[in-house]
Design a protein around this motif. Structure first.
Motif, PDB file in Angstrom:
ATOM      1  N   LEU A  92       0.828  -1.213   0.000  1.00 13.43           N
ATOM      2  CA  LEU A  92       0.000   0.000   0.000  1.00 13.43           C
ATOM      3  C   LEU A  92       0.859   1.259   0.000  1.00 13.43           C
ATOM      4  O   LEU A  92       0.453   2.297  -0.517  1.00 13.43           O
ATOM      5  N   PRO A 106      -4.544   8.915   0.468  1.00 14.74           N
ATOM      6  CA  PRO A 106      -4.253   8.369   1.796  1.00 14.74           C
ATOM      7  C   PRO A 106      -5.471   7.723   2.453  1.00 14.74           C
ATOM      8  O   PRO A 106      -5.322   6.746   3.191  1.00 14.74           O
ATOM      9  N   SER A 165      -5.658   4.231   1.065  1.00 15.33           N
ATOM     10  CA  SER A 165      -4.618   3.378   1.669  1.00 15.33           C
ATOM     11  C   SER A 165      -5.001   3.004   3.092  1.00 15.33           C
ATOM     12  O   SER A 165      -4.876   1.847   3.505  1.00 15.33           O
ATOM     13  N   HIS A 166      -5.472   4.004   3.855  1.00 18.80           N
ATOM     14  CA  HIS A 166      -5.872   3.751   5.244  1.00 18.80           C
ATOM     15  C   HIS A 166      -7.000   2.728   5.307  1.00 18.80           C
ATOM     16  O   HIS A 166      -6.962   1.801   6.126  1.00 18.80           O
ATOM     17  N   GLY A 188      -5.665  -0.749   4.426  1.00 24.12           N
ATOM     18  CA  GLY A 188      -4.766  -1.212   5.496  1.00 24.12           C
ATOM     19  C   GLY A 188      -5.544  -1.583   6.750  1.00 24.12           C
ATOM     20  O   GLY A 188      -5.287  -2.616   7.374  1.00 24.12           O
TER      21      GLY A 188
END
Lengths: 170, 124
Positions: free
Chosen positions: B38, B79, B82-83, B86
């Protein structure tokens, strides 16, 4: 409640016009309709910005954006170099980094900024405002991320009212 | 002369942006787990696309104002994506390879449950 709604609707309508680059009557009407619809769905609340603190807040926003832009460039180059290394020296881990912000918006923006930073990605936030951050170099990030987060928190406290330091340490 | 220089700069930025996009794909293949991948896809590719936007402005394909707004959206949304991935990967138990530390697991083992934003809103 009308003031924040009108401001949000006007800002969104302006954004629509900027993106479409078309100021014909039909498009302006569509922009106003979309702005009102999205503002109604978002239900914005007033942030209590006074004119006295506006220059300081604008300067803080500028510094914050410069910091973000610097992190975008730095993280792109840093991760690219890591990928191209023959044997990437990965010491990954999830670190607990206190956001230092009281408000949810401050914590969310901190998580966003930390995810942009080189080699860091927030995977969870707890109720105390601690950001659990996946780091590619856990040893280096321990010091780097905490120091940068303190600086971000200082800027955010100038931008967002009632968002100063106050979270518990991890 | 000036137009040729700007066009050359645009082409250079397209080449560099493409290189970063390719590097992000290489990172996706080379890095060992979902979390490290990621970093590659979320950061290097965003940087590459920002370079594409600058190139588009230099060539004249996109207005500067529109490019700035698109760049801001990209930097705002990348972001978050990605967060989200994840966080979802951690919650369903996908392991980290070669991790030296995991404070989130240590916190879970102390008996304090992690709460999502939605759960916090419900509590309020």
């Amino acid at each position: 409640m009308i003031g924040p709604f009108v401001k949000a609707a006007a800002a969104l309508a302006g954004l629509h016009l900027l993106l479409t680059g078309n100021v014909e009557h039909a498009n302006v009407a569509a922009a106003v309709f979309m702005g009102c619809l999205v503002a109604f769905l978002l239900r914005p609340r007033g942030r209590g910005w006074g004119f006295a603190r506006m220059p300081l807040a604008l300067w803080a926003i500028f510094l914050y954006l410069v910091l973000i832009l610097w992190d975008v460039i730095g993280s792109g180059l840093w991760v690219a170099r890591l990928i191209l290394t023959r044997r990437p020296a990965l010491r990954t881990g999830i670190l607990a980094i206190p956001s230092g912000c009281r408000s949810e918006l401050g914590r969310a923006l901190s998580a966003h900024a930390l995810t942009i930073a080189p080699g860091e990605m927030v995977v969870a936030i707890d109720e105390d405002g601690v950001l659990y951050t996946h780091c590619l170099d856990a040893d280096a990030a321990e010091i780097y991320a905490r120091e940068h987060q303190k600086r971000r928190c200082r800027l955010l406290s100038r931008i967002i009212p009632n968002s100063g330091e106050g979270a518990k340490e991890a | 002369m000036k137009e040729e220089l700007v066009a050359a700069l645009g082409i250079l930025l397209v080449v560099v942006g493409t290189s970063f996009s390719v590097i992000s794909v290489v990172g996706y293949l080379r890095l060992p787990d979902v979390y490290t991948r990621l970093h590659a896809t979320g950061k290097v590719s965003v940087f590459g696309i920002v370079l594409f936007l600058i190139a588009a402005v230099a060539i004249g394909a996109v207005d500067a104002g529109r490019a700035v707004v698109l760049g801001l959206f990209l930097v705002l949304a990348g972001p978050v994506l990605s967060h989200s991935i994840g966080s979802a990967a951690y919650r369903i138990g996908i392991p980290m390879r070669g991790a030296v530390r995991d404070d989130l697991a240590a916190r879970g083992s102390t008996g304090r449950e992690e709460t999502t934003a939605g759960e916090q809103a419900e509590e309020r």
